[in-house]
Design a protein around this motif. Structure first.
Motif, PDB file in Angstrom:
ATOM      1  N   MET A 288     -20.480 110.094 -87.606  1.00 14.25           N
ATOM      2  CA  MET A 288     -19.305 110.871 -87.199  1.00 14.25           C
ATOM      3  C   MET A 288     -19.744 112.115 -86.420  1.00 14.25           C
ATOM      4  O   MET A 288     -20.869 112.585 -86.566  1.00 14.25           O
ATOM      5  CB  MET A 288     -18.475 111.276 -88.421  1.00 14.25           C
ATOM      6  N   TRP A 289     -18.834 112.582 -85.582  1.00 13.22           N
ATOM      7  CA  TRP A 289     -19.076 113.802 -84.817  1.00 13.22           C
ATOM      8  C   TRP A 289     -18.335 114.956 -85.469  1.00 13.22           C
ATOM      9  O   TRP A 289     -17.294 114.767 -86.083  1.00 13.22           O
ATOM     10  CB  TRP A 289     -18.609 113.626 -83.371  1.00 13.22           C
ATOM     11  N   THR A 290     -18.877 116.146 -85.300  1.00 12.19           N
ATOM     12  CA  THR A 290     -18.244 117.341 -85.849  1.00 12.19           C
ATOM     13  C   THR A 290     -17.209 117.880 -84.865  1.00 12.19           C
ATOM     14  O   THR A 290     -17.487 117.995 -83.670  1.00 12.19           O
ATOM     15  CB  THR A 290     -19.303 118.427 -86.132  1.00 12.19           C
ATOM     16  N   ALA A 291     -16.035 118.193 -85.369  1.00 11.90           N
ATOM     17  CA  ALA A 291     -14.980 118.740 -84.507  1.00 11.90           C
ATOM     18  C   ALA A 291     -15.406 120.100 -83.960  1.00 11.90           C
ATOM     19  O   ALA A 291     -16.041 120.895 -84.655  1.00 11.90           O
ATOM     20  CB  ALA A 291     -13.680 118.878 -85.291  1.00 11.90           C
ATOM     21  N   VAL A 292     -15.085 120.338 -82.703  1.00  8.08           N
ATOM     22  CA  VAL A 292     -15.415 121.616 -82.078  1.00  8.08           C
ATOM     23  C   VAL A 292     -14.241 122.571 -82.230  1.00  8.08           C
ATOM     24  O   VAL A 292     -13.092 122.150 -82.406  1.00  8.08           O
ATOM     25  CB  VAL A 292     -15.766 121.444 -80.587  1.00  8.08           C
ATOM     26  N   THR A 293     -14.520 123.843 -82.153  1.00  8.85           N
ATOM     27  CA  THR A 293     -13.471 124.862 -82.258  1.00  8.85           C
ATOM     28  C   THR A 293     -13.141 125.400 -80.874  1.00  8.85           C
ATOM     29  O   THR A 293     -13.918 125.233 -79.917  1.00  8.85           O
ATOM     30  CB  THR A 293     -13.927 126.021 -83.157  1.00  8.85           C
TER      31      THR A 293
ATOM     32  N   ASN B 239     -11.791 116.947 -79.160  1.00 12.37           N
ATOM     33  CA  ASN B 239     -11.803 116.445 -80.539  1.00 12.37           C
ATOM     34  C   ASN B 239     -11.174 115.059 -80.631  1.00 12.37           C
ATOM     35  O   ASN B 239     -11.620 114.218 -81.432  1.00 12.37           O
ATOM     36  CB  ASN B 239     -11.083 117.417 -81.469  1.00 12.37           C
ATOM     37  N   ALA B 240     -10.177 114.786 -79.797  1.00 11.18           N
ATOM     38  CA  ALA B 240      -9.581 113.446 -79.764  1.00 11.18           C
ATOM     39  C   ALA B 240     -10.610 112.431 -79.261  1.00 11.18           C
ATOM     40  O   ALA B 240     -10.699 111.311 -79.769  1.00 11.18           O
ATOM     41  CB  ALA B 240      -8.344 113.436 -78.873  1.00 11.18           C
ATOM     42  N   SER B 241     -11.383 112.844 -78.277  1.00 12.59           N
ATOM     43  CA  SER B 241     -12.433 111.972 -77.746  1.00 12.59           C
ATOM     44  C   SER B 241     -13.518 111.703 -78.789  1.00 12.59           C
ATOM     45  O   SER B 241     -13.964 110.576 -78.969  1.00 12.59           O
ATOM     46  CB  SER B 241     -13.052 112.603 -76.497  1.00 12.59           C
ATOM     47  N   LEU B 242     -13.928 112.759 -79.519  1.00 17.24           N
ATOM     48  CA  LEU B 242     -14.957 112.611 -80.540  1.00 17.24           C
ATOM     49  C   LEU B 242     -14.471 111.759 -81.711  1.00 17.24           C
ATOM     50  O   LEU B 242     -15.219 110.959 -82.273  1.00 17.24           O
ATOM     51  CB  LEU B 242     -15.401 113.987 -81.049  1.00 17.24           C
TER      52      LEU B 242
ATOM     53  N   GLN C  95     -24.157 116.298 -76.437  1.00 14.54           N
ATOM     54  CA  GLN C  95     -25.612 116.492 -76.371  1.00 14.54           C
ATOM     55  C   GLN C  95     -26.090 117.497 -77.415  1.00 14.54           C
ATOM     56  O   GLN C  95     -27.113 117.299 -78.059  1.00 14.54           O
ATOM     57  CB  GLN C  95     -26.001 116.963 -74.967  1.00 14.54           C
ATOM     58  N   THR C  96     -25.326 118.574 -77.605  1.00 13.23           N
ATOM     59  CA  THR C  96     -25.693 119.600 -78.588  1.00 13.23           C
ATOM     60  C   THR C  96     -25.697 119.024 -80.003  1.00 13.23           C
ATOM     61  O   THR C  96     -26.629 119.251 -80.780  1.00 13.23           O
ATOM     62  CB  THR C  96     -24.719 120.789 -78.511  1.00 13.23           C
ATOM     63  N   GLN C  97     -24.652 118.255 -80.334  1.00 10.28           N
ATOM     64  CA  GLN C  97     -24.575 117.675 -81.675  1.00 10.28           C
ATOM     65  C   GLN C  97     -25.645 116.613 -81.889  1.00 10.28           C
ATOM     66  O   GLN C  97     -26.237 116.518 -82.972  1.00 10.28           O
ATOM     67  CB  GLN C  97     -23.179 117.081 -81.913  1.00 10.28           C
ATOM     68  N   LEU C  98     -25.893 115.817 -80.858  1.00 11.09           N
ATOM     69  CA  LEU C  98     -26.927 114.780 -80.969  1.00 11.09           C
ATOM     70  C   LEU C  98     -28.303 115.405 -81.131  1.00 11.09           C
ATOM     71  O   LEU C  98     -29.133 114.929 -81.918  1.00 11.09           O
ATOM     72  CB  LEU C  98     -26.888 113.884 -79.725  1.00 11.09           C
ATOM     73  N   GLN C  99     -28.544 116.506 -80.400  1.00 10.50           N
ATOM     74  CA  GLN C  99     -29.826 117.200 -80.502  1.00 10.50           C
ATOM     75  C   GLN C  99     -30.023 117.760 -81.908  1.00 10.50           C
ATOM     76  O   GLN C  99     -31.113 117.650 -82.485  1.00 10.50           O
ATOM     77  CB  GLN C  99     -29.891 118.333 -79.477  1.00 10.50           C
ATOM     78  N   CYS C 100     -28.982 118.333 -82.485  1.00  7.18           N
ATOM     79  CA  CYS C 100     -29.059 118.850 -83.860  1.00  7.18           C
ATOM     80  C   CYS C 100     -29.340 117.723 -84.852  1.00  7.18           C
ATOM     81  O   CYS C 100     -30.104 117.895 -85.812  1.00  7.18           O
ATOM     82  CB  CYS C 100     -27.758 119.561 -84.237  1.00  7.18           C
ATOM     83  N   PHE C 101     -28.724 116.575 -84.622  1.00  5.77           N
ATOM     84  CA  PHE C 101     -28.939 115.425 -85.493  1.00  5.77           C
ATOM     85  C   PHE C 101     -30.394 114.959 -85.435  1.00  5.77           C
ATOM     86  O   PHE C 101     -31.032 114.717 -86.468  1.00  5.77           O
ATOM     87  CB  PHE C 101     -27.999 114.292 -85.086  1.00  5.77           C
ATOM     88  N   LEU C 102     -30.934 114.829 -84.228  1.00  6.61           N
ATOM     89  CA  LEU C 102     -32.314 114.371 -84.061  1.00  6.61           C
ATOM     90  C   LEU C 102     -33.297 115.369 -84.659  1.00  6.61           C
ATOM     91  O   LEU C 102     -34.260 114.988 -85.332  1.00  6.61           O
ATOM     92  CB  LEU C 102     -32.621 114.164 -82.570  1.00  6.61           C
ATOM     93  N   ASN C 103     -33.045 116.653 -84.431  1.00  3.08           N
ATOM     94  CA  ASN C 103     -33.932 117.683 -84.989  1.00  3.08           C
ATOM     95  C   ASN C 103     -33.834 117.723 -86.512  1.00  3.08           C
ATOM     96  O   ASN C 103     -34.845 117.873 -87.202  1.00  3.08           O
ATOM     97  CB  ASN C 103     -33.577 119.059 -84.413  1.00  3.08           C
TER      98      ASN C 103
END
Length: 201
Positions: free
Chosen positions: A35-40, A82-85, A134-142
């Motif tokens: 799952m992806w985290t909703a952005v604010t 957020n709808a896209s995620l 990309q930011t969320q994926l990078q955090c996940f990989l790290n």
């Protein structure tokens, strides 16, 4: 010493090729992005303000105008992102790009199509959403230790300078131990043309 260098290198390379290379291979735990985290709205506002001001021809309004009214527009853009995620659906219009041909190098024959590289100019919001993912994926990989420790590309606080420092340090350490080092550098001209496009797509 230099006369014997080719034979020495051949022997070392042959010996090295017979050694197991498991220490250079990293085994990753099987994990998946479920799952992806909703952005604010605040996250989106900051992304808009820090983004480049380039405008794509397919953008309904110029980028400078979006940035000028970023605070008012960010809640609506946030709902779209957020709808896209949530649905896993990337808006179809975000996939449309204006493709421009640019010469690969100055001085090349402008009449030869092979001397041009294709540059895709995407809509502003498309690049913003891409940055969010990309930011969320990078955090996940790290967070799961899935980034190779020696990779410098696409990593924060890493660049070509960190690569050069690592190589230079390794050469100096090898020299201090009395070892001989051989450095092989490869530079591909028109590197993108060497990619198997069918495999990539």
């Amino acid at each position: 010493m230099l006369r014997n260098l080719p034979g020495f290198l051949t022997t070392r390379l042959t010996t090295s090729s017979n050694r197991p290379w498991t220490r250079h291979c990293t085994t990753y735990q099987s994990v998946a992005v479920d799952m992806w985290t909703a952005v604010t709205a605040d996250d989106v506002y900051k992304s808009i303000c820090s983004a480049c001001s380039k405008t794509c021809q397919s953008d309904p309004v110029p980028t400078w105008l979006v940035k000028k009214f970023a605070w008012q527009l960010s809640p609506f853009i946030t709902r779209l992102f957020n709808a896209s995620l949530t649905t896993g659906c990337f808006p179809a219009k975000f996939k449309h790009a204006i493709v421009l041909p640019l010469l690969k190098k100055n001085g090349l024959d402008k009449d030869q199509l092979k001397n041009y590289r294709r540059v895709s100019n995407l809509p502003f919001l498309s690049k913003l959403l891409e940055k969010v993912v990309q930011t969320q994926l990078q955090c996940f990989l790290n967070g799961h230790g899935m980034m190779p420790i020696h990779q410098s590309a696409y990593r924060r606080y890493h660049s070509t300078e960190t690569v050069l420092l690592k190589v230079f340090s390794d050469l100096q350490l090898a020299k201090d131990r009395g070892q001989v080092s051989a450095l092989c550098l490869l530079d591909l001209t028109a590197a993108f043309d060497t990619v198997d496009h069918e495999l990539l797509l």
